[in-house]
Structure formats: C-alpha cells, structure tokens
Enzyme design. Sequence first.
Site, PDB file in Angstrom:
ATOM      1  N   LYS A  83       0.860  -1.189   0.000  1.00  0.00           N
ATOM      2  CA  LYS A  83       0.000   0.000   0.000  1.00  0.00           C
ATOM      3  C   LYS A  83       0.897   1.240   0.000  1.00  0.00           C
ATOM      4  O   LYS A  83       1.780   1.370   0.863  1.00  0.00           O
ATOM      5  CB  LYS A  83      -0.871  -0.036   1.259  1.00  0.00           C
ATOM      6  CG  LYS A  83      -2.203   0.656   1.139  1.00  0.00           C
ATOM      7  CD  LYS A  83      -3.053   0.277   2.360  1.00  0.00           C
ATOM      8  CE  LYS A  83      -4.355   1.030   2.400  1.00  0.00           C
ATOM      9  NZ  LYS A  83      -5.070   0.783   3.663  1.00  0.00           N
TER      10      LYS A  83
HETATM   11  O1  G3P Z   1      -8.771   1.675   4.602  1.00  0.00           O
HETATM   12  C1  G3P Z   1      -8.699   3.011   5.028  1.00  0.00           C
HETATM   13  C2  G3P Z   1      -9.553   3.183   6.227  1.00  0.00           C
HETATM   14  O2  G3P Z   1      -9.044   2.432   7.265  1.00  0.00           O
HETATM   15  C3  G3P Z   1      -9.748   4.565   6.675  1.00  0.00           C
HETATM   16  O3  G3P Z   1     -10.888   4.536   7.461  1.00  0.00           O
HETATM   17  O4  G3P Z   1     -12.452   5.315   9.151  1.00  0.00           O
HETATM   18  O5  G3P Z   1      -9.976   5.816   9.364  1.00  0.00           O
HETATM   19  O6  G3P Z   1     -11.370   6.969   7.641  1.00  0.00           O
HETATM   20  P1  G3P Z   1     -11.185   5.727   8.470  1.00  0.00           P
END
Ligand code: G3P
Length: 217
Positions: A83
């Site tokens: 990634k």
């Molecule tokens: O895969 C990316 C994700 O983990 C981000 O999620 O909820 O931290 O915006 P969030």
Amino acid sequence: MKFFVDSADVAAIAELNDLGMVDGVTTNPSIILKSGRDIIEVTREICAIVSGPVSAEVVATKADDMIAEGRKLATIAPNIAVKVPLTWDGLRACKVLTGEGKMVNVTLCFSVNQALIAAKAGATFISPFIGRLDDINLDGMELIADIRQVYDNYGFDTQILAASIRSANHVSQCALVGADVMTAPPAVIKALASHALTDKGLEQFEKDWAKTGQKIL
Ligand code: G3P
C-alpha cells in the site's frame, strides 16, 4: 463485490473468514497501532488465514525508500498488496513494484484525477476514502461512482477498493454504484445482517412456536 476486512484483529478476521466473508484484508499504520502488534508478525498471521490480497502499507515518503519497504513487506507472503500513498513518490513506487509483479494498493485517494493517475501508474487497487469525504461535507459515494465511470470509459483494470467505510449503508451504496471491492471494519460487516424487522419477526416466531408445544429435535 469483494469484501475486505479493514483491520489487523486476527481473531475477528478469522471469524469472518470462517463465514466466507473475507476476500482480502487492508491495514494501515493507524490499524497496526490499534492492534498493538508488530507489523511483520501480525501481517504474517493474517496471510496464513486469508488467501486473498492483504494490504500492508509503507511509511516512507521518498519513492526509493517506499520501494525498499514495499519489497520487504512483499516477502511476508505472496498475497501481500503493498500500500502506497497517492503522491508522485507513491506513484513512482507503484510503477516500479507492479513492474516486479507485486500487487499495489494506492491509498488516500480523494479525487477522480488522483484515481486516474493511479490507474495510469498501473495500480492494482485504488482506495478512495468515503467516510473522510463525508466528514467534511463532501459526497464520498459520488466519488466512487465518478471513478467507476472514468475507469469504464477507458477500460482501466485498476480495481476500485472503497475504503473509509463507516456504515452498512455505505456498503450497499458501494455495491449499487459498482465498486469492485469494499473494505470495512469487522463491526460494519457484522452489522450487514441486522434488520429490525428480522428481530421482530424472529421474536414472534419464537413466541408462537412455544405455544405449539412441539419440538423439532
Ligand atoms: O482503509 C482506510 C480506512 O481504514 C480509513 O478509514 O475510518 O480511518 O477513515 P477511516
């Protein structure tokens, strides 16, 4: 639509995997922090459970360093997707790593143009963040639909991996607009089975069954 689990919680991943709900896993530095585990060790454990792509994120900011980190992460297992962030350095690393036959997930995508250049750099997956756009009063789902249209217009085979999913509604909307993959925390995937009318109907069936005095077993 493929389901990835956005987590490094090995027990939760294994539980969902047993139900056939896991086509892959995504992690990021914040998720590794939350797990309290060593990135190499926990990613290796996840790869032993899940046969689909498991994203492990580089933390360097310069392309050459990202490439070195990506090569090291890719030694964990054959199903690692490296990634990288959506920067020019990240895209350079993407080009080099995909050229070596590795899967690359380009993350932190917030615009159609970013998704376009990631596809041109050969990304295996593009990760647009829905929830974080919604957080600032923009429309995350509109971005998924727009990327779908642009990729289809030109036949890009980069897979749209809808990320930053916060609700069951996000999941159904992603499926409706044609995301190839969605990645969500275990709690969101578990919430997909919930419906108030299912609970109500089941309660009634249990009451009525008790009144019959019958047993099946
Ligand atoms: O895969 C990316 C994700 O983990 C981000 O999620 O909820 O931290 O915006 P969030």
